[in-house]
Design a protein around this motif. Sequence first.
Motif, PDB file in Angstrom:
ATOM      1  N   ALA A   1       0.828  -1.203   0.000  1.00 13.52           N
ATOM      2  CA  ALA A   1       0.000   0.000   0.000  1.00 13.52           C
ATOM      3  C   ALA A   1       0.865   1.258   0.000  1.00 13.52           C
ATOM      4  N   LEU A   2       1.911   1.261   0.813  1.00 13.86           N
ATOM      5  CA  LEU A   2       2.801   2.419   0.858  1.00 13.86           C
ATOM      6  C   LEU A   2       3.516   2.608  -0.478  1.00 13.86           C
TER       7      LEU A   2
ATOM      8  N   VAL B   1      -1.450   7.180 -17.238  1.00 17.03           N
ATOM      9  CA  VAL B   1      -1.876   5.772 -17.169  1.00 17.03           C
ATOM     10  C   VAL B   1      -1.451   5.164 -15.839  1.00 17.03           C
ATOM     11  N   HIS B   2      -0.269   5.545 -15.364  1.00 18.08           N
ATOM     12  CA  HIS B   2       0.213   4.990 -14.095  1.00 18.08           C
ATOM     13  C   HIS B   2      -0.578   5.524 -12.903  1.00 18.08           C
ATOM     14  N   VAL B   3      -1.179   6.704 -13.017  1.00 15.02           N
ATOM     15  CA  VAL B   3      -2.069   7.184 -11.958  1.00 15.02           C
ATOM     16  C   VAL B   3      -3.236   6.216 -11.794  1.00 15.02           C
ATOM     17  N   VAL B   4      -3.819   5.819 -12.920  1.00 11.10           N
ATOM     18  CA  VAL B   4      -4.931   4.861 -12.887  1.00 11.10           C
ATOM     19  C   VAL B   4      -4.454   3.500 -12.390  1.00 11.10           C
ATOM     20  N   MET B   5      -3.325   3.038 -12.927  1.00 14.27           N
ATOM     21  CA  MET B   5      -2.825   1.710 -12.588  1.00 14.27           C
ATOM     22  C   MET B   5      -2.470   1.590 -11.111  1.00 14.27           C
ATOM     23  N   TYR B   6      -1.694   2.552 -10.597  1.00 17.14           N
ATOM     24  CA  TYR B   6      -1.294   2.464  -9.196  1.00 17.14           C
ATOM     25  C   TYR B   6      -2.445   2.809  -8.260  1.00 17.14           C
ATOM     26  N   GLY B   7      -3.429   3.570  -8.742  1.00 16.94           N
ATOM     27  CA  GLY B   7      -4.636   3.774  -7.956  1.00 16.94           C
ATOM     28  C   GLY B   7      -5.380   2.461  -7.762  1.00 16.94           C
ATOM     29  N   TYR B   8      -5.462   1.684  -8.842  1.00 17.76           N
ATOM     30  CA  TYR B   8      -6.103   0.368  -8.775  1.00 17.76           C
ATOM     31  C   TYR B   8      -5.318  -0.565  -7.843  1.00 17.76           C
ATOM     32  N   TYR B   9      -3.975  -0.595  -8.003  1.00 20.52           N
ATOM     33  CA  TYR B   9      -3.149  -1.441  -7.147  1.00 20.52           C
ATOM     34  C   TYR B   9      -3.264  -1.035  -5.674  1.00 20.52           C
ATOM     35  N   LEU B  10      -3.340   0.269  -5.423  1.00 18.18           N
ATOM     36  CA  LEU B  10      -3.470   0.736  -4.040  1.00 18.18           C
ATOM     37  C   LEU B  10      -4.776   0.239  -3.437  1.00 18.18           C
ATOM     38  N   CYS B  11      -5.854   0.320  -4.196  1.00 18.94           N
ATOM     39  CA  CYS B  11      -7.140  -0.181  -3.701  1.00 18.94           C
ATOM     40  C   CYS B  11      -7.064  -1.674  -3.379  1.00 18.94           C
TER      41      CYS B  11
ATOM     42  N   PHE C   1      11.187  11.161 -13.969  1.00 23.76           N
ATOM     43  CA  PHE C   1      10.541   9.979 -14.546  1.00 23.76           C
ATOM     44  C   PHE C   1      11.547   8.834 -14.673  1.00 23.76           C
ATOM     45  N   TYR C   2      12.736   9.141 -15.134  1.00 20.31           N
ATOM     46  CA  TYR C   2      13.818   8.161 -15.269  1.00 20.31           C
ATOM     47  C   TYR C   2      14.147   7.533 -13.915  1.00 20.31           C
ATOM     48  N   LEU C   3      14.308   8.376 -12.898  1.00 24.92           N
ATOM     49  CA  LEU C   3      14.624   7.862 -11.562  1.00 24.92           C
ATOM     50  C   LEU C   3      13.451   7.069 -10.986  1.00 24.92           C
ATOM     51  N   SER C   4      12.221   7.475 -11.326  1.00 29.72           N
ATOM     52  CA  SER C   4      11.058   6.751 -10.810  1.00 29.72           C
ATOM     53  C   SER C   4      11.013   5.317 -11.331  1.00 29.72           C
ATOM     54  N   LYS C   5      11.570   5.107 -12.524  1.00 31.23           N
ATOM     55  CA  LYS C   5      11.568   3.753 -13.081  1.00 31.23           C
ATOM     56  C   LYS C   5      12.524   2.844 -12.313  1.00 31.23           C
ATOM     57  N   VAL C   6      13.549   3.432 -11.716  1.00 27.75           N
ATOM     58  CA  VAL C   6      14.433   2.648 -10.847  1.00 27.75           C
ATOM     59  C   VAL C   6      13.670   2.245  -9.580  1.00 27.75           C
ATOM     60  N   TYR C   7      12.925   3.196  -9.022  1.00 25.11           N
ATOM     61  CA  TYR C   7      12.127   2.889  -7.835  1.00 25.11           C
ATOM     62  C   TYR C   7      11.037   1.859  -8.145  1.00 25.11           C
ATOM     63  N   GLU C   8      10.489   1.901  -9.351  1.00 19.22           N
ATOM     64  CA  GLU C   8       9.426   0.966  -9.743  1.00 19.22           C
ATOM     65  C   GLU C   8       9.903  -0.489  -9.772  1.00 19.22           C
TER      66      GLU C   8
ATOM     67  N   LEU D   1       3.957   5.759  -5.627  1.00 20.44           N
ATOM     68  CA  LEU D   1       3.982   5.805  -7.088  1.00 20.44           C
ATOM     69  C   LEU D   1       2.750   6.490  -7.656  1.00 20.44           C
ATOM     70  N   LEU D   2       1.623   6.381  -6.974  1.00 21.74           N
ATOM     71  CA  LEU D   2       0.420   7.107  -7.397  1.00 21.74           C
ATOM     72  C   LEU D   2       0.648   8.613  -7.303  1.00 21.74           C
ATOM     73  N   ALA D   3       1.160   9.076  -6.165  1.00 21.77           N
ATOM     74  CA  ALA D   3       1.410  10.503  -5.986  1.00 21.77           C
ATOM     75  C   ALA D   3       2.496  11.000  -6.936  1.00 21.77           C
ATOM     76  N   LEU D   4       3.547  10.208  -7.103  1.00 25.57           N
ATOM     77  CA  LEU D   4       4.643  10.597  -7.986  1.00 25.57           C
ATOM     78  C   LEU D   4       4.178  10.669  -9.436  1.00 25.57           C
ATOM     79  N   SER D   5       3.374   9.717  -9.861  1.00 28.68           N
ATOM     80  CA  SER D   5       2.862   9.714 -11.236  1.00 28.68           C
ATOM     81  C   SER D   5       1.983  10.932 -11.484  1.00 28.68           C
ATOM     82  N   ALA D   6       1.147  11.276 -10.513  1.00 34.67           N
ATOM     83  CA  ALA D   6       0.288  12.453 -10.656  1.00 34.67           C
ATOM     84  C   ALA D   6       1.132  13.725 -10.753  1.00 34.67           C
ATOM     85  N   ALA D   7       2.186  13.811  -9.931  1.00 30.95           N
ATOM     86  CA  ALA D   7       3.057  14.988  -9.978  1.00 30.95           C
ATOM     87  C   ALA D   7       3.789  15.087 -11.306  1.00 30.95           C
ATOM     88  N   MET D   8       4.278  13.945 -11.827  1.00 32.81           N
ATOM     89  CA  MET D   8       5.013  13.958 -13.098  1.00 32.81           C
ATOM     90  C   MET D   8       4.107  14.329 -14.267  1.00 32.81           C
ATOM     91  N   ALA D   9       2.905  13.765 -14.296  1.00 32.96           N
ATOM     92  CA  ALA D   9       1.974  14.080 -15.380  1.00 32.96           C
ATOM     93  C   ALA D   9       1.602  15.556 -15.354  1.00 32.96           C
TER      94      ALA D   9
END
Length: 279
Positions: free
Chosen positions: A72-73, A182-192, A125-132, A78-86
């Motif tokens: 969940a964390l 797309v990742h906002v939607v995807m990680y929102g779903y995963y968070l739920c 975005f590049y660094l976020s892919k390392v975290y992903e 990743l949900l918050a980060l994706s929203a900020a990047m978009a």
Amino acid sequence: MAATALLRRARWALVDHPAVASFRWEPGRTPASSPSFAAAVVCAYLATVLLLHRRVLPLPALSPRVLRAVSALHNAVLLALSAAMATGCVLSVAATAPSRWWAFCFPPGGATAASGPVFFWAHVFYLSKVYELGDTLLILLGRRPLTLLHVYHHAVVIAMCYLWLATRQSLMPIALATNATVHVVMYGYYLCCSLGLRWPPRWKRAVTELQIVQFLFSFAASVVMLWRHFAAGGCEGMAGWVFNAVFNASLLALFLDFHGASYAAAKGKKSRSEVVKQE
């Protein structure tokens, strides 16, 4: 009025903040800007996945409750980060693009510097892919099966994002904003899911279909970019775009195969269930 004030604050934080506005990609000086870094991350990821998957390296045993909390964390970050990047990328293009075609086609030669807010968000975005890559660890900790699509996507996307910056690749702002959305939607779903909020199976299929639409959209945007490239004097970063296009085509094929296999299996199971009920 409140919306205008909120937009003004968002623009300052995501576009005009000194750390964002003054960003410059400098190979060897900017963090993670060397090709050896990207190559080392990819190789370390693949080696670690192999060793963990074959049980050569032991996996810690986490209780389901702890694993759900960690998931969940991770998904919330990743949900918050994706929203900020978009949001940051869209606002940056709107504020700094010298022309309406700039998001599709960077001027060639020395006319496009790898600096400013758009390239700042490309670096994030590049660094976020390392975290992903943590997605894979969570799958292994949950003792769930890994797919070729998952490992291939997570490994090669790091090289793609590095090339975005290193080649000042045209079309990068559109690809970044689209993928992050797309990742906002995807990680929102995963968070739920990690919070125990169960959605009907059609929503999981919808997430996969949204990813497929993303790749189709990228090819449509590439048509516009290629038109500008051949009709208006060229676009920067064509070598990076070729790599990106081949990668997207391979992902599209894998996602279509995954969607077909998963949906066909689910449909077949449903049909068998209906037959049993009728009997």
